[in-house]
Scaffold this motif. Sequence first.
Motif, short mmCIF file in Angstrom:
data_model
loop_
_atom_site.label_atom_id
_atom_site.label_comp_id
_atom_site.label_asym_id
_atom_site.label_seq_id
_atom_site.Cartn_x
_atom_site.Cartn_y
_atom_site.Cartn_z
N GLN A 82 0.70 -1.06 0.01
CA GLN A 82 0.15 -0.01 -0.08
C GLN A 82 0.78 1.17 -0.02
OE1 GLN A 82 -3.22 -0.12 3.07
NE2 GLN A 82 -3.70 1.90 2.86
N ILE A 83 0.57 2.19 -0.92
CA ILE A 83 1.42 3.34 -1.23
C ILE A 83 0.51 4.52 -1.04
CG2 ILE A 83 2.80 4.53 -2.66
CD1 ILE A 83 4.02 2.13 -3.68
N LEU A 84 0.67 5.29 -0.08
CA LEU A 84 0.02 6.55 0.04
C LEU A 84 0.27 7.75 -0.96
CD1 LEU A 84 -2.44 7.67 1.98
CD2 LEU A 84 -0.37 8.69 3.31
N LEU A 85 -0.75 8.15 -1.50
CA LEU A 85 -0.70 9.22 -2.51
C LEU A 85 -1.15 10.57 -1.82
CD1 LEU A 85 -2.07 7.50 -5.63
CD2 LEU A 85 0.24 7.78 -4.97
N ARG A 86 -0.70 11.76 -2.48
CA ARG A 86 -1.18 12.94 -2.11
C ARG A 86 -2.67 13.29 -2.51
NH1 ARG A 86 2.90 17.91 -2.52
NH2 ARG A 86 4.22 16.36 -1.55
N HIS A 87 -2.98 12.75 -3.55
CA HIS A 87 -4.43 13.06 -4.02
C HIS A 87 -5.03 11.74 -4.27
CE1 HIS A 87 -3.40 17.23 -4.46
NE2 HIS A 87 -2.33 16.77 -4.93
N SER A 88 -6.43 11.58 -3.84
CA SER A 88 -7.07 10.35 -4.02
C SER A 88 -7.45 10.14 -5.52
CB SER A 88 -8.46 10.34 -3.19
OG SER A 88 -9.36 9.29 -3.33
N LEU A 89 -7.77 8.75 -5.86
CA LEU A 89 -8.06 8.47 -7.34
C LEU A 89 -9.31 8.23 -7.24
CD1 LEU A 89 -4.98 6.41 -8.57
CD2 LEU A 89 -5.28 8.77 -8.47
N LEU A 90 -10.32 8.23 -5.98
CA LEU A 90 -11.45 7.84 -6.06
C LEU A 90 -12.51 9.12 -6.05
CD1 LEU A 90 -11.34 5.08 -3.43
CD2 LEU A 90 -11.57 4.96 -5.63
N SER A 91 -13.57 9.06 -6.22
CA SER A 91 -14.62 10.12 -6.36
C SER A 91 -14.56 10.88 -4.97
CB SER A 91 -15.81 9.90 -7.03
OG SER A 91 -16.70 10.80 -6.75
N TRP A 220 -8.11 9.78 -15.36
CA TRP A 220 -8.67 10.71 -16.36
C TRP A 220 -10.02 11.23 -16.06
CZ3 TRP A 220 -8.64 13.72 -20.70
CH2 TRP A 220 -9.69 14.17 -21.32
N GLY A 221 -10.40 12.41 -16.02
CA GLY A 221 -11.80 13.03 -15.78
C GLY A 221 -11.87 13.41 -14.25
N LEU A 222 -10.99 12.83 -13.53
CA LEU A 222 -11.13 13.16 -11.96
C LEU A 222 -9.42 13.97 -11.28
CD1 LEU A 222 -12.76 12.67 -9.32
CD2 LEU A 222 -11.25 10.47 -9.08
N SER A 223 -8.65 13.82 -11.89
CA SER A 223 -7.21 14.04 -11.25
C SER A 223 -6.91 15.25 -12.27
CB SER A 223 -6.13 13.06 -11.28
OG SER A 223 -6.65 11.95 -10.73
N GLU A 224 -6.64 16.49 -11.63
CA GLU A 224 -5.79 17.29 -12.49
C GLU A 224 -4.46 17.05 -12.62
OE1 GLU A 224 -7.11 20.05 -13.69
OE2 GLU A 224 -9.30 19.68 -12.55
N SER A 225 -3.84 17.81 -13.95
CA SER A 225 -2.44 17.15 -14.39
C SER A 225 -1.34 17.63 -13.29
CB SER A 225 -1.94 18.01 -15.51
OG SER A 225 -1.89 19.41 -15.43
N GLU A 226 -1.35 18.57 -12.26
CA GLU A 226 -0.48 18.73 -11.27
C GLU A 226 -0.61 17.93 -10.23
OE1 GLU A 226 2.18 20.78 -11.06
OE2 GLU A 226 1.87 20.80 -13.21
N GLU A 227 -1.92 17.59 -9.85
CA GLU A 227 -2.16 16.39 -8.96
C GLU A 227 -1.68 15.05 -9.25
OE1 GLU A 227 -6.40 18.12 -7.10
OE2 GLU A 227 -6.31 16.16 -8.38
N ILE A 228 -1.64 14.94 -10.51
CA ILE A 228 -1.06 13.62 -10.98
C ILE A 228 0.43 13.37 -10.90
CG2 ILE A 228 -0.58 11.84 -13.04
CD1 ILE A 228 -3.58 13.03 -14.27
N VAL A 229 1.04 14.74 -11.34
CA VAL A 229 2.52 14.95 -11.04
C VAL A 229 2.79 14.71 -9.64
CG1 VAL A 229 4.53 16.62 -11.12
CG2 VAL A 229 2.79 16.46 -13.02
#
Length: 307
Positions: A82-91, A220-229
Motif C-alpha cells: 500500500q502506497i499513500l498518494l497525495r491525492h485520492s483517485l476515487l470520487s 482521467w476526468g478526476l485528477s488534475e495534471s498537477e495532482e497527477i505529477v
Amino acid sequence: MEVVRRDRIKEEVVRKAVKALLKWKKKKKKKLYSQSDHEFAQEEEEEEEEKEEEEDDGDDFIYLSVTLKKVPTQDLTRTPHQILLRHSLLSQDDSSLNCCLIVDGKKITSEAAHKIIKAKGIPFIKQVLKVSKLKSDYKSFDSKKKLYDSFDVFFAVKNVVPLLPKVLGKVFYNKKKKIPVPVELRADGSNWKEEIEKACKSSLLCLSGGTCSALRVGRWGLSESEEIVENVFEAIDGVLEIVPKKWGGIRCFHLKFSDSLALPIYDYQQTLQPDDNKLGKVGDAGSGLVGTKRKSTKLVEDYGRKK
C-alpha cells in the motif's frame, strides 16, 4: 529524500509526460464517442470485448510502470504493498462511491462492522462480507464476476488479505485492478475512519514474479495534471521504500494508460533532461514496457516535440 528524488527524475519531464497522456486520452475519447465516428466507436467496442479475456482492457487510470533490475523475492510478492498518494483517485462524492469491506467474522463480525460504519459516518461502505460468506456464496466464476462488478473498491482487514487470492480467484487477481486494499482496523472501531480515509488515498503495488509491475497514480476526468505529477513523486517515494537497494534496484520508470504507449521518465542508464531530444524514445532497458498499437504512436511524437 526530496532532494535525491528530484535529482534523479526531473519534474518537468514528468509534467510533459502527464500532459501528453491526458491530451492523447482526450483525443481518443472524443473520437470514440463522436457521432461522426460512430462506426469507429462500434469497432473499438467490439475489439475491446474480444480482447477482454486476453489482455488489459483500457481504463481511465494513469499508471506508474516500475521495472526492477532483478526479479523480486517471494516475500515481496506475497501481498500487495500500500502506497499513500497525495491525492485520492476515487470520487470525493460519497453518494456515488460504492465500496465493500471484507472482515474475518471473528475479531470483527459483519454486524459489529455495520454499527461502527454507521457510528463513524462512513457512508460509502455499502456492504460488509465475511470471508466465510465469500467462500460459501461466491464459488463460481459468474458469482465472483458479479461481485467484482458491483463495487468500485474493496477493502479488507489485514489478517484476511493472505487468504483472498484463493477465495476471490483470478477474477480479482488476474488483472489486479480491484484487489482489496488492506486496512488495519481495531475491533473497537476507534481508528476506522482514519484508516479507511488513508486507504482511499492509497494505490497498490503488486510486485509480480517478473521485473515489471505498475500502480495507479492518476485518473482521467478526476485528477488534475498537477495532482497527477504530485502523485507520481509520492508513488516513487513509496516504491523506493519497498524495493531493495532503493534506486540501486530500479531499472526504469514509465507513465502510461493501460492502452497507451509507455512514456519514460527515468532510466538508470541515462538521465533525461527537460530539453532532451530523446524524450519519447525508450532506451533498451525499458523497451519491454512499450505498447505496439499503431493508433498510439502519435502520443510519443507529440511528447518528443514539446521541448
